[in-house]
Design a protein around this motif. Structure first.
Motif, mmCIF file in Angstrom:
data_model
loop_
_atom_site.group_PDB
_atom_site.id
_atom_site.type_symbol
_atom_site.label_atom_id
_atom_site.label_comp_id
_atom_site.label_asym_id
_atom_site.label_seq_id
_atom_site.Cartn_x
_atom_site.Cartn_y
_atom_site.Cartn_z
ATOM 1 N N LEU A 195 0.839 -1.199 0.000
ATOM 2 C CA LEU A 195 0.000 0.000 0.000
ATOM 3 C C LEU A 195 0.878 1.254 0.000
ATOM 4 C CD1 LEU A 195 -2.874 1.202 0.242
ATOM 5 C CD2 LEU A 195 -2.591 1.121 2.729
ATOM 6 N N GLY A 196 1.001 1.848 -1.168
ATOM 7 C CA GLY A 196 1.769 3.091 -1.250
ATOM 8 C C GLY A 196 0.926 4.292 -0.863
ATOM 9 N N ALA A 197 -0.406 4.090 -0.828
ATOM 10 C CA ALA A 197 -1.391 5.139 -0.514
ATOM 11 C C ALA A 197 -1.511 6.157 -1.638
ATOM 12 C CB ALA A 197 -1.093 5.835 0.813
ATOM 13 N N GLY A 198 -1.038 5.823 -2.811
ATOM 14 C CA GLY A 198 -1.296 6.639 -3.987
ATOM 15 C C GLY A 198 -2.554 6.135 -4.699
ATOM 16 N N VAL A 199 -2.748 6.569 -5.921
ATOM 17 C CA VAL A 199 -4.001 6.297 -6.635
ATOM 18 C C VAL A 199 -4.224 4.799 -6.856
ATOM 19 C CG1 VAL A 199 -5.147 6.577 -8.878
ATOM 20 C CG2 VAL A 199 -4.112 8.555 -7.733
ATOM 21 N N GLN A 200 -3.232 4.121 -7.424
ATOM 22 C CA GLN A 200 -3.462 2.729 -7.817
ATOM 23 C C GLN A 200 -3.613 1.791 -6.619
ATOM 24 O OE1 GLN A 200 -1.472 4.779 -9.501
ATOM 25 N NE2 GLN A 200 -1.531 4.364 -11.702
ATOM 26 N N SER A 201 -2.720 1.901 -5.643
ATOM 27 C CA SER A 201 -2.832 0.974 -4.504
ATOM 28 C C SER A 201 -4.059 1.303 -3.657
ATOM 29 C CB SER A 201 -1.557 0.981 -3.662
ATOM 30 O OG SER A 201 -1.372 2.216 -3.013
ATOM 31 N N ALA A 227 0.368 -7.981 -3.781
ATOM 32 C CA ALA A 227 -0.304 -7.229 -4.843
ATOM 33 C C ALA A 227 0.334 -5.844 -4.974
ATOM 34 C CB ALA A 227 -1.792 -7.101 -4.525
ATOM 35 N N ILE A 228 0.614 -5.469 -6.212
ATOM 36 C CA ILE A 228 1.235 -4.181 -6.494
ATOM 37 C C ILE A 228 0.275 -3.360 -7.354
ATOM 38 C CG2 ILE A 228 3.295 -3.032 -7.409
ATOM 39 C CD1 ILE A 228 4.033 -5.024 -5.265
ATOM 40 N N GLY A 229 0.124 -2.107 -7.018
ATOM 41 C CA GLY A 229 -0.803 -1.231 -7.744
ATOM 42 C C GLY A 229 -0.199 -0.663 -9.020
ATOM 43 N N ILE A 230 -0.220 -1.469 -10.063
ATOM 44 C CA ILE A 230 0.250 -1.019 -11.379
ATOM 45 C C ILE A 230 -0.943 -1.073 -12.319
ATOM 46 C CG2 ILE A 230 1.657 -1.668 -13.381
ATOM 47 C CD1 ILE A 230 3.494 -0.722 -11.367
ATOM 48 N N SER A 231 -1.246 0.048 -12.963
ATOM 49 C CA SER A 231 -2.363 0.075 -13.906
ATOM 50 C C SER A 231 -1.852 -0.172 -15.324
ATOM 51 C CB SER A 231 -3.108 1.403 -13.801
ATOM 52 O OG SER A 231 -2.211 2.497 -13.888
ATOM 53 N N ARG A 250 -5.040 4.232 -15.071
ATOM 54 C CA ARG A 250 -5.030 5.157 -13.940
ATOM 55 C C ARG A 250 -6.348 5.934 -13.875
ATOM 56 N NH1 ARG A 250 -2.084 8.414 -10.443
ATOM 57 N NH2 ARG A 250 -2.725 10.575 -10.508
ATOM 58 N N SER A 251 -6.867 6.299 -15.045
ATOM 59 C CA SER A 251 -8.126 7.060 -15.071
ATOM 60 C C SER A 251 -9.278 6.223 -14.501
ATOM 61 C CB SER A 251 -8.438 7.512 -16.499
ATOM 62 O OG SER A 251 -8.453 6.403 -17.372
ATOM 63 N N LEU A 289 -12.154 5.573 -7.404
ATOM 64 C CA LEU A 289 -11.940 6.235 -6.118
ATOM 65 C C LEU A 289 -12.979 7.333 -5.905
ATOM 66 C CD1 LEU A 289 -8.027 6.408 -6.192
ATOM 67 C CD2 LEU A 289 -9.416 5.142 -4.523
ATOM 68 N N ALA A 290 -13.273 8.078 -6.959
ATOM 69 C CA ALA A 290 -14.281 9.143 -6.850
ATOM 70 C C ALA A 290 -15.642 8.555 -6.489
ATOM 71 C CB ALA A 290 -14.344 9.928 -8.156
ATOM 72 N N GLU A 291 -15.980 7.429 -7.131
ATOM 73 C CA GLU A 291 -17.262 6.765 -6.819
ATOM 74 C C GLU A 291 -17.327 6.358 -5.346
ATOM 75 O OE1 GLU A 291 -17.626 3.321 -9.328
ATOM 76 O OE2 GLU A 291 -17.368 4.539 -11.152
ATOM 77 N N ASN A 292 -16.166 6.141 -4.777
ATOM 78 C CA ASN A 292 -16.109 5.687 -3.386
ATOM 79 C C ASN A 292 -15.695 6.784 -2.416
ATOM 80 O OD1 ASN A 292 -16.532 2.530 -3.148
ATOM 81 N ND2 ASN A 292 -15.525 2.926 -5.109
#
Ligand code: SF4
Length: 304
Positions: A22-28, A150-154, A182-183, A189-192
């Motif tokens: 969890l990097g706490a950025g967009v993808q993760s 798990a790694i957050g790569i889009s 990423r989009s 994220l916006a939906e949530n």
């Protein structure tokens, strides 16, 4: 693409742990929310590797994620190896070199070797995984015991996908399986209710774009001041190397123009300049698995 990195020795059995880096950025962040909503397999644990110098907005966002995860019985743990900023300025601390811009006395330009990702993110994360597997260093982890990470790569960042370099951990890339860009993560994220999810990286990362610096200067004056002070403090090399009688022959800078940060005429691009966040296996310019040395190069001089 096979989105699960496997080594032959560890390709049997099931993972002992299903973890999220969890990097706490967009993808993760999108991955964690997706796990909470049942869109991807639930994680046994989410691990945030803290360099100690993230923006306050990242730490605030992390608190939101921790609350959300707790509500779904997913533990989030913070691990770290110190404070990257304080350690760099402390003569008594080992300086894990950051990818600083260098300017030699003869005018030659280069970059310092990057060790910070390994020291402050990858090593603490591996240590935590080993601990949870029951085989802390230096115990040998049996071949059949491993963790799934798990790694957050889009999809639009598929070139940043990296294998783990240890047998007891296999990286997976659930966003690639979902086909998310990423989009898509931003929309999700916006939906949530997390439309304002920030990018995660050190406040004083030399990889920052002018967009980032300009935004920091305008909206986070204390963090801007912290970066400017750091830029001044590292000009002549690491505190430890200097104290040990090995001053830098040349200068370090946070900005690619190789002038003091507070003197740079920042030129943010209209519409925003692409900037990648920083995660254990997704730092900017991390070389591909088996791809040799640091893509940031070592054209300048690393520090002791
Ligand atoms: S964000 Fe930059 S300074 Fe921080 S660990 Fe990553 S590469 Fe190093």
């Amino acid at each position: 693409m096979n989105t699960t990195a496997m080594t032959p020795e560890a390709s049997v059995g099931k993972p002992a742990i299903n973890a999220l880096s969890l990097g706490a950025g967009v993808q993760s962040s999108a991955l964690l929310v997706a796990a909470c909503r049942g869109l991807v397999e639930k994680f046994d644990v989410c691990i945030f590797a803290d360099t100690g110098w993230e923006s306050i907005t990242v730490y605030q966002h992390l608190l939101r994620l921790e609350r959300l995860a707790a509500a779904h019985h997913i533990p989030v743990v913070r691990v770290g190896a110190g404070n990257i900023r304080l350690d760099a300025l402390n003569p008594a601390s080992r300086f894990a070199s950051m990818p600083l811009f260098t300017l030699a006395p003869n005018g030659q330009r280069g970059m310092a070797r990057r060790q910070c990702t390994s020291s402050y993110k990858i090593s603490p994360l591996k240590k935590e995984v080993r601990r949870r597997l029951g085989y802390p260093h230096p115990r040998r982890v049996p071949a059949a015991v491993w963790a799934q990470m798990a790694i957050g790569i889009s999809v639009d960042e598929i070139g940043r996908a990296r294998d783990s370099d240890v047998r007891y951990m296999r990286n997976t890339f659930p966003l690639l399986d979902l086909g998310w860009r990423r989009s898509d993560c931003l929309s999700y994220l916006a939906e949530n209710g997390l439309a304002d999810t920030p990018r995660s990286s050190c406040v004083g990362c030399p990889f920052h774009s002018d967009d980032f610096w300009a935004d920091l200067k305008s909206n986070q004056p204390l963090e801007w001041a912290s970066a400017v002070a750091f830029d001044h403090a590292i000009r002549n090399g690491s505190a430890r190397a200097t104290a040990n009688g090995h001053p830098l022959r040349g200068q370090f800078f946070l900005h690619r123009q190789r002038i003091p940060l507070d003197q740079v005429v920042l030129r943010p691009r209209a519409g925003g300049e692409p900037e990648q966040g920083c995660g254990p296996w997704t730092c900017p310019a991390t070389p591909p698995a088996g791809g040799g040395g640091d893509a940031a190069g070592d054209a300048g001089r690393g520090v002791a």
